[in-house]
Write a protein that holds these residues in place. Structure first.
Motif, PDB file in Angstrom:
ATOM      1  N   VAL A  69      64.957  23.701 113.079  1.00 49.07           N
ATOM      2  CA  VAL A  69      66.415  23.673 113.240  1.00 49.07           C
ATOM      3  C   VAL A  69      66.765  23.337 114.686  1.00 49.07           C
ATOM      4  CG1 VAL A  69      68.515  25.101 113.242  1.00 49.07           C
ATOM      5  CG2 VAL A  69      66.931  25.223 111.308  1.00 49.07           C
ATOM      6  N   ALA A  70      66.071  23.975 115.628  1.00 49.04           N
ATOM      7  CA  ALA A  70      66.328  23.719 117.045  1.00 49.04           C
ATOM      8  C   ALA A  70      66.062  22.254 117.396  1.00 49.04           C
ATOM      9  CB  ALA A  70      65.467  24.645 117.896  1.00 49.04           C
ATOM     10  N   PHE A  71      64.972  21.716 116.885  1.00 43.12           N
ATOM     11  CA  PHE A  71      64.655  20.309 117.150  1.00 43.12           C
ATOM     12  C   PHE A  71      65.770  19.400 116.633  1.00 43.12           C
ATOM     13  CE2 PHE A  71      62.791  16.281 115.713  1.00 43.12           C
ATOM     14  CZ  PHE A  71      62.349  15.780 116.925  1.00 43.12           C
ATOM     15  N   CYS A  72      66.227  19.658 115.403  1.00 39.10           N
ATOM     16  CA  CYS A  72      67.304  18.836 114.835  1.00 39.10           C
ATOM     17  C   CYS A  72      68.577  18.952 115.667  1.00 39.10           C
ATOM     18  CB  CYS A  72      67.588  19.259 113.388  1.00 39.10           C
ATOM     19  SG  CYS A  72      66.283  18.843 112.230  1.00 39.10           S
ATOM     20  N   ALA A  73      68.914  20.176 116.066  1.00 42.46           N
ATOM     21  CA  ALA A  73      70.114  20.374 116.885  1.00 42.46           C
ATOM     22  C   ALA A  73      69.978  19.640 118.217  1.00 42.46           C
ATOM     23  CB  ALA A  73      70.347  21.869 117.102  1.00 42.46           C
ATOM     24  N   TRP A  74      68.806  19.714 118.833  1.00 44.85           N
ATOM     25  CA  TRP A  74      68.574  19.029 120.095  1.00 44.85           C
ATOM     26  C   TRP A  74      68.741  17.518 119.928  1.00 44.85           C
ATOM     27  CZ3 TRP A  74      64.147  15.973 121.443  1.00 44.85           C
ATOM     28  CH2 TRP A  74      64.111  15.595 122.792  1.00 44.85           C
ATOM     29  N   LYS A  75      68.201  16.964 118.826  1.00 44.53           N
ATOM     30  CA  LYS A  75      68.320  15.526 118.572  1.00 44.53           C
ATOM     31  C   LYS A  75      69.777  15.117 118.350  1.00 44.53           C
ATOM     32  CE  LYS A  75      65.250  12.940 118.256  1.00 44.53           C
ATOM     33  NZ  LYS A  75      64.637  12.071 119.267  1.00 44.53           N
ATOM     34  N   GLU A  76      70.615  16.074 117.932  1.00 39.49           N
ATOM     35  CA  GLU A  76      72.045  15.804 117.731  1.00 39.49           C
ATOM     36  C   GLU A  76      72.865  16.129 118.980  1.00 39.49           C
ATOM     37  OE1 GLU A  76      73.050  16.513 113.123  1.00 39.49           O
ATOM     38  OE2 GLU A  76      72.621  18.354 114.224  1.00 39.49           O
ATOM     39  N   ASP A  77      72.179  16.414 120.084  1.00 36.72           N
ATOM     40  CA  ASP A  77      72.822  16.791 121.348  1.00 36.72           C
ATOM     41  C   ASP A  77      73.641  18.074 121.248  1.00 36.72           C
ATOM     42  OD1 ASP A  77      71.768  14.629 122.831  1.00 36.72           O
ATOM     43  OD2 ASP A  77      73.352  13.312 122.086  1.00 36.72           O
ATOM     44  N   ALA A  78      73.249  18.955 120.347  1.00 37.34           N
ATOM     45  CA  ALA A  78      73.880  20.267 120.215  1.00 37.34           C
ATOM     46  C   ALA A  78      73.007  21.282 120.954  1.00 37.34           C
ATOM     47  CB  ALA A  78      74.048  20.627 118.738  1.00 37.34           C
ATOM     48  N   GLU A  79      73.087  21.214 122.288  1.00 38.56           N
ATOM     49  CA  GLU A  79      72.173  21.995 123.117  1.00 38.56           C
ATOM     50  C   GLU A  79      72.318  23.498 122.919  1.00 38.56           C
ATOM     51  OE1 GLU A  79      72.483  20.685 127.164  1.00 38.56           O
ATOM     52  OE2 GLU A  79      72.037  18.607 126.627  1.00 38.56           O
ATOM     53  N   ASP A  80      73.529  24.003 122.781  1.00 37.57           N
ATOM     54  CA  ASP A  80      73.725  25.445 122.590  1.00 37.57           C
ATOM     55  C   ASP A  80      73.095  25.915 121.282  1.00 37.57           C
ATOM     56  OD1 ASP A  80      75.064  25.639 125.000  1.00 37.57           O
ATOM     57  OD2 ASP A  80      77.068  25.530 124.095  1.00 37.57           O
ATOM     58  N   GLU A  81      73.295  25.139 120.224  1.00 31.49           N
ATOM     59  CA  GLU A  81      72.704  25.480 118.932  1.00 31.49           C
ATOM     60  C   GLU A  81      71.179  25.419 119.005  1.00 31.49           C
ATOM     61  OE1 GLU A  81      72.809  24.097 114.227  1.00 31.49           O
ATOM     62  OE2 GLU A  81      73.900  22.914 115.723  1.00 31.49           O
ATOM     63  N   ALA A  82      70.656  24.412 119.682  1.00 28.77           N
ATOM     64  CA  ALA A  82      69.199  24.277 119.826  1.00 28.77           C
ATOM     65  C   ALA A  82      68.630  25.468 120.587  1.00 28.77           C
ATOM     66  CB  ALA A  82      68.855  22.974 120.536  1.00 28.77           C
ATOM     67  N   LEU A  83      69.274  25.841 121.683  1.00 34.36           N
ATOM     68  CA  LEU A  83      68.797  26.968 122.477  1.00 34.36           C
ATOM     69  C   LEU A  83      68.839  28.268 121.680  1.00 34.36           C
ATOM     70  CD1 LEU A  83      67.781  28.022 125.183  1.00 34.36           C
ATOM     71  CD2 LEU A  83      70.170  28.236 125.907  1.00 34.36           C
ATOM     72  N   GLU A  84      69.900  28.464 120.915  1.00 39.86           N
ATOM     73  CA  GLU A  84      70.012  29.665 120.077  1.00 39.86           C
ATOM     74  C   GLU A  84      68.884  29.730 119.047  1.00 39.86           C
ATOM     75  OE1 GLU A  84      73.024  31.679 116.799  1.00 39.86           O
ATOM     76  OE2 GLU A  84      73.801  30.096 118.105  1.00 39.86           O
ATOM     77  N   ALA A  85      68.605  28.606 118.393  1.00 40.08           N
ATOM     78  CA  ALA A  85      67.549  28.581 117.376  1.00 40.08           C
ATOM     79  C   ALA A  85      66.174  28.782 118.014  1.00 40.08           C
ATOM     80  CB  ALA A  85      67.595  27.278 116.584  1.00 40.08           C
ATOM     81  N   TYR A  86      65.919  28.141 119.157  1.00 41.88           N
ATOM     82  CA  TYR A  86      64.640  28.327 119.847  1.00 41.88           C
ATOM     83  C   TYR A  86      64.464  29.785 120.285  1.00 41.88           C
ATOM     84  CZ  TYR A  86      63.263  23.399 120.226  1.00 41.88           C
ATOM     85  OH  TYR A  86      62.859  22.115 119.964  1.00 41.88           O
TER      86      TYR A  86
END
Length: 136
Positions: free
Chosen positions: A109-126
């Motif tokens: 999920v974090a990887f997908c969010a990061w690829k979508e430039d959703a950094e806050d979501e990526a950081l939360e999932a990681y």
């Protein structure tokens, strides 16, 4: 559809990659173990691009309440390979709500969010992933 023998499965699945057989086995609603061997064979032989025309029906089946976690992960992986990160993330979120959020699922999920430039979501999932498994 029929069950695959161990020899047939070993021809289809690169077991040396640390994946368990459960990733490739999908239980039918009646408990019978079935394989999504046709999609897997195409993926192994020709890559995700060859499955692109099938992606809408695959994502629909992955979101069906009868879909196994294994199939959901497989379709999410195909989506990610094709750059369909929103679709992959949707499947992964659904898988998490049905089967629980593992550290691996949260990393995806974090990887997908990061690829979508959703950094806050990526950081939360990681962060959630690391909370579940600090060694991941």
């Amino acid at each position: 559809m029929r069950l695959l023998t161990s020899a047939e499965l070993q021809q289809l699945v690169p077991l040396g990659y640390g994946l368990s057989l459960q990733w490739f086995v999908e239980p039918a609603p009646d408990g019978t173990i079935l394989m999504f061997k046709d999609e897997l064979r195409v993926y192994r032989e020709a890559g995700a691009e060859a499955l692109k025309p099938e992606l809408p029906s695959m994502t629909q089946r992955a979101m069906d309440v009868k879909a196994s976690l294994d199939y959901m992960h497989f379709v999410a992986d195909v989506c990610m390979d094709l750059g369909a990160f929103a679709e992959a993330k949707g499947i992964l979120h659904e898988a998490g709500s049905r089967f629980g959020e593992s550290d691996v699922l949260l990393n995806l999920v974090a990887f997908c969010a990061w690829k979508e430039d959703a950094e806050d979501e990526a950081l939360e999932a990681y962060t959630k992933s690391l909370d579940k498994n600090p060694e991941n």
